[in-house]
Design a protein around this motif. Sequence first.
Motif, PDB file in Angstrom:
ATOM      1  N   THR A  44       0.805  -1.138  -0.046  1.00 28.58           N
ATOM      2  CA  THR A  44       0.235   0.013   0.069  1.00 28.58           C
ATOM      3  C   THR A  44       0.970   1.201   0.179  1.00 28.58           C
ATOM      4  OG1 THR A  44      -1.846  -1.113   1.287  1.00 28.58           O
ATOM      5  CG2 THR A  44      -1.808   1.059   1.218  1.00 28.58           C
ATOM      6  N   ASN A  45       1.862   1.121   1.041  1.00 32.08           N
ATOM      7  CA  ASN A  45       2.809   2.353   0.883  1.00 32.08           C
ATOM      8  C   ASN A  45       3.517   2.520  -0.392  1.00 32.08           C
ATOM      9  OD1 ASN A  45       2.270   3.106   3.529  1.00 32.08           O
ATOM     10  ND2 ASN A  45       3.680   1.932   4.339  1.00 32.08           N
ATOM     11  N   ASN A  46       3.898   1.631  -1.063  1.00 32.30           N
ATOM     12  CA  ASN A  46       4.711   1.603  -2.294  1.00 32.30           C
ATOM     13  C   ASN A  46       3.645   2.078  -3.487  1.00 32.30           C
ATOM     14  OD1 ASN A  46       6.954   0.506  -1.183  1.00 32.30           O
ATOM     15  ND2 ASN A  46       6.734  -1.357  -1.807  1.00 32.30           N
ATOM     16  N   LEU A  47       2.480   1.486  -3.360  1.00 29.30           N
ATOM     17  CA  LEU A  47       1.515   2.191  -4.381  1.00 29.30           C
ATOM     18  C   LEU A  47       1.156   3.537  -4.294  1.00 29.30           C
ATOM     19  CD1 LEU A  47      -1.052  -1.043  -4.684  1.00 29.30           C
ATOM     20  CD2 LEU A  47       0.536  -0.189  -6.452  1.00 29.30           C
ATOM     21  N   ARG A  48       1.057   4.088  -2.895  1.00 29.68           N
ATOM     22  CA  ARG A  48       0.703   5.459  -2.498  1.00 29.68           C
ATOM     23  C   ARG A  48       1.956   6.318  -3.045  1.00 29.68           C
ATOM     24  NH1 ARG A  48       0.461   5.210   2.643  1.00 29.68           N
ATOM     25  NH2 ARG A  48      -1.769   4.735   2.692  1.00 29.68           N
ATOM     26  N   GLN A  49       3.159   5.783  -3.038  1.00 27.64           N
ATOM     27  CA  GLN A  49       4.483   6.450  -3.226  1.00 27.64           C
ATOM     28  C   GLN A  49       4.372   6.607  -4.817  1.00 27.64           C
ATOM     29  OE1 GLN A  49       7.481   4.613  -1.422  1.00 27.64           O
ATOM     30  NE2 GLN A  49       7.345   5.622   0.800  1.00 27.64           N
ATOM     31  N   GLN A  50       4.048   5.427  -5.568  1.00 21.35           N
ATOM     32  CA  GLN A  50       3.966   5.494  -6.718  1.00 21.35           C
ATOM     33  C   GLN A  50       2.847   6.403  -7.470  1.00 21.35           C
ATOM     34  OE1 GLN A  50       3.567   1.516  -8.598  1.00 21.35           O
ATOM     35  NE2 GLN A  50       2.981   2.341 -10.484  1.00 21.35           N
ATOM     36  N   TRP A  51       1.825   6.393  -6.887  1.00 24.43           N
ATOM     37  CA  TRP A  51       0.583   7.243  -7.360  1.00 24.43           C
ATOM     38  C   TRP A  51       1.142   8.891  -6.957  1.00 24.43           C
ATOM     39  CZ3 TRP A  51      -2.463  10.564  -4.198  1.00 24.43           C
ATOM     40  CH2 TRP A  51      -3.712  11.052  -4.768  1.00 24.43           C
ATOM     41  N   GLU A  52       1.579   9.016  -5.999  1.00 25.28           N
ATOM     42  CA  GLU A  52       2.109  10.458  -5.526  1.00 25.28           C
ATOM     43  C   GLU A  52       3.217  10.949  -6.568  1.00 25.28           C
ATOM     44  OE1 GLU A  52       3.419  10.378  -1.477  1.00 25.28           O
ATOM     45  OE2 GLU A  52       1.111  10.405  -0.819  1.00 25.28           O
ATOM     46  N   ARG A  53       4.046  10.126  -6.969  1.00 26.54           N
ATOM     47  CA  ARG A  53       5.084  10.132  -8.227  1.00 26.54           C
ATOM     48  C   ARG A  53       4.235  10.676  -9.233  1.00 26.54           C
ATOM     49  NH1 ARG A  53       8.024   6.413  -5.554  1.00 26.54           N
ATOM     50  NH2 ARG A  53       7.437   4.690  -7.179  1.00 26.54           N
ATOM     51  N   GLU A  54       3.510   9.804  -9.680  1.00 31.22           N
ATOM     52  CA  GLU A  54       2.885  10.036 -11.080  1.00 31.22           C
ATOM     53  C   GLU A  54       1.781  11.239 -10.991  1.00 31.22           C
ATOM     54  OE1 GLU A  54       0.415   6.453 -11.696  1.00 31.22           O
ATOM     55  OE2 GLU A  54       2.351   5.282 -11.978  1.00 31.22           O
ATOM     56  N   VAL A  55       1.240  11.579  -9.928  1.00 33.62           N
ATOM     57  CA  VAL A  55       0.378  12.898  -9.836  1.00 33.62           C
ATOM     58  C   VAL A  55       1.417  13.979 -10.125  1.00 33.62           C
ATOM     59  CG1 VAL A  55      -0.751  14.501  -8.293  1.00 33.62           C
ATOM     60  CG2 VAL A  55      -1.476  11.677  -8.470  1.00 33.62           C
ATOM     61  N   ALA A  56       2.641  13.817  -9.310  1.00 29.86           N
ATOM     62  CA  ALA A  56       3.591  15.185  -9.298  1.00 29.86           C
ATOM     63  C   ALA A  56       3.854  15.398 -10.987  1.00 29.86           C
ATOM     64  CB  ALA A  56       4.836  14.934  -8.349  1.00 29.86           C
ATOM     65  N   GLN A  57       4.157  13.982 -11.428  1.00 25.83           N
ATOM     66  CA  GLN A  57       4.714  14.254 -12.988  1.00 25.83           C
ATOM     67  C   GLN A  57       3.643  14.534 -13.737  1.00 25.83           C
ATOM     68  OE1 GLN A  57       5.709  10.164 -13.521  1.00 25.83           O
ATOM     69  NE2 GLN A  57       7.840  10.198 -12.711  1.00 25.83           N
ATOM     70  N   ASN A  58       2.272  14.264 -13.722  1.00 29.31           N
ATOM     71  CA  ASN A  58       1.259  14.816 -14.229  1.00 29.31           C
ATOM     72  C   ASN A  58       1.008  16.332 -14.132  1.00 29.31           C
ATOM     73  OD1 ASN A  58       0.906  12.122 -15.717  1.00 29.31           O
ATOM     74  ND2 ASN A  58      -0.867  11.707 -14.139  1.00 29.31           N
ATOM     75  N   GLU A  59       1.229  16.567 -12.815  1.00 26.62           N
ATOM     76  CA  GLU A  59       0.890  18.001 -12.684  1.00 26.62           C
ATOM     77  C   GLU A  59       2.016  18.778 -13.312  1.00 26.62           C
ATOM     78  OE1 GLU A  59       0.945  18.103  -8.206  1.00 26.62           O
ATOM     79  OE2 GLU A  59      -1.305  17.931  -8.444  1.00 26.62           O
TER      80      GLU A  59
END
Length: 111
Positions: A44-59
């Motif tokens: 869950t933590n890994n997925l959350r971190q991956q999601w946060e990275r993707e959100v930052a990249q998309n932003e």
Amino acid sequence: AVEARERAERRLQTETTRLEDLVRNTKQRLAQSEARAKSAEMKTNNLRQQWEREVAQNEERMRRARAVFEALSKRPFRPKSHQDQRLLEVVDLCERQRVDLQREVACLRKE
């Protein structure tokens, strides 16, 4: 009497062994459950971190795209080819449809 006592001791030993096995099995199941919970938490933590990275990249991509759009929208677009002209017409058509839909939504809201 001696025989009854030996039977009682055997029953006691059998019950003690059964309870010890039960305790050992319960501890093993608990350890397995804790390991699964820890693994799930890490995933869950890994997925959350991956999601946060993707959100930052998309932003960041959106910010760059917006900056390019702003820069391009400040100068007039001159089509260089038939394909560019067609693209300009499609963009124009989409913009007109968007305005029409906004009017339609506004009318429907009034009703």
